[in-house]
Design a protein around this motif. Structure first.
Motif, mmCIF file in Angstrom:
data_model
loop_
_atom_site.group_PDB
_atom_site.id
_atom_site.type_symbol
_atom_site.label_atom_id
_atom_site.label_comp_id
_atom_site.label_asym_id
_atom_site.label_seq_id
_atom_site.Cartn_x
_atom_site.Cartn_y
_atom_site.Cartn_z
ATOM 1 N N TRP A 193 3.313 12.062 3.361
ATOM 2 C CA TRP A 193 2.504 11.008 2.073
ATOM 3 C C TRP A 193 0.920 11.664 3.541
ATOM 4 O O TRP A 193 0.440 12.794 4.565
ATOM 5 N N ASN A 194 0.064 12.046 2.582
ATOM 6 C CA ASN A 194 -1.582 11.740 2.970
ATOM 7 C C ASN A 194 -1.691 13.584 3.621
ATOM 8 O O ASN A 194 -1.880 13.944 5.048
ATOM 9 N N GLY A 195 -0.646 14.728 3.792
ATOM 10 C CA GLY A 195 -0.579 16.229 4.270
ATOM 11 C C GLY A 195 0.647 16.195 5.303
ATOM 12 O O GLY A 195 -0.115 17.258 6.124
ATOM 13 N N LYS A 196 0.978 15.580 5.967
ATOM 14 C CA LYS A 196 1.273 15.562 7.206
ATOM 15 C C LYS A 196 3.191 14.348 6.461
ATOM 16 O O LYS A 196 3.313 12.848 6.027
ATOM 17 N N LYS A 252 0.435 -0.988 0.049
ATOM 18 C CA LYS A 252 -0.053 -0.079 0.095
ATOM 19 C C LYS A 252 0.649 1.399 0.018
ATOM 20 O O LYS A 252 0.437 2.330 -0.512
ATOM 21 N N TYR A 253 1.665 1.085 0.523
ATOM 22 C CA TYR A 253 3.041 1.709 0.371
ATOM 23 C C TYR A 253 4.007 2.374 0.302
ATOM 24 O O TYR A 253 4.578 3.581 -0.212
#
Length: 111
Positions: free
Chosen positions: A105-108, A35-36
């Motif tokens: 990732w994902n804003g942080k 997933k990452y």
């Protein structure tokens, strides 16, 4: 969070399959979820190495921890030979362990 970048002078015909195989390899080697895992491919890149332009490859593997260059370099080299036919003598591999505070990732950031 692992990033696997493949830069090669060879043409990769089945790009989707190659990318999927790379993702699976990196997930296995780092023991991190696919997933990452991000894989970037730059094929048919003009490259000159060891005084000639025979097929060659540059691999970059970046991750927050989970890197074992001594072990991973052999597995990655075998993978590249099997997937695109480039021998380990024509492959450079760069490993980089990134601080979690320097990867977002994902804003942080992760740390």
């Amino acid at each position: 969070m692992p990033l696997f970048k493949v830069i090669t002078s060879s043409k990769i015909n089945e790009k989707d399959l190659f990318l999927r195989n790379c993702s699976q390899l990196v997930s296995k080697l780092t023991k991190k979820s696919e997933k990452y895992v991000m894989v970037c491919l730059f094929d048919e890149t003009p490259m000159y190495f060891d005084n000639n332009n025979s097929p060659s490859c540059l691999i970059e593997l970046k991750s927050i921890g989970s890197l074992s260059p001594q072990i991973m370099s052999k597995e990655i080299s075998i993978f590249i030979l099997n997937q695109i036919g480039i021998p380990s003598s024509r492959v450079y591999i760069n490993f980089e362990d990134i601080e979690s505070s320097n990867w977002a990732w994902n804003g942080k950031t992760f740390g």
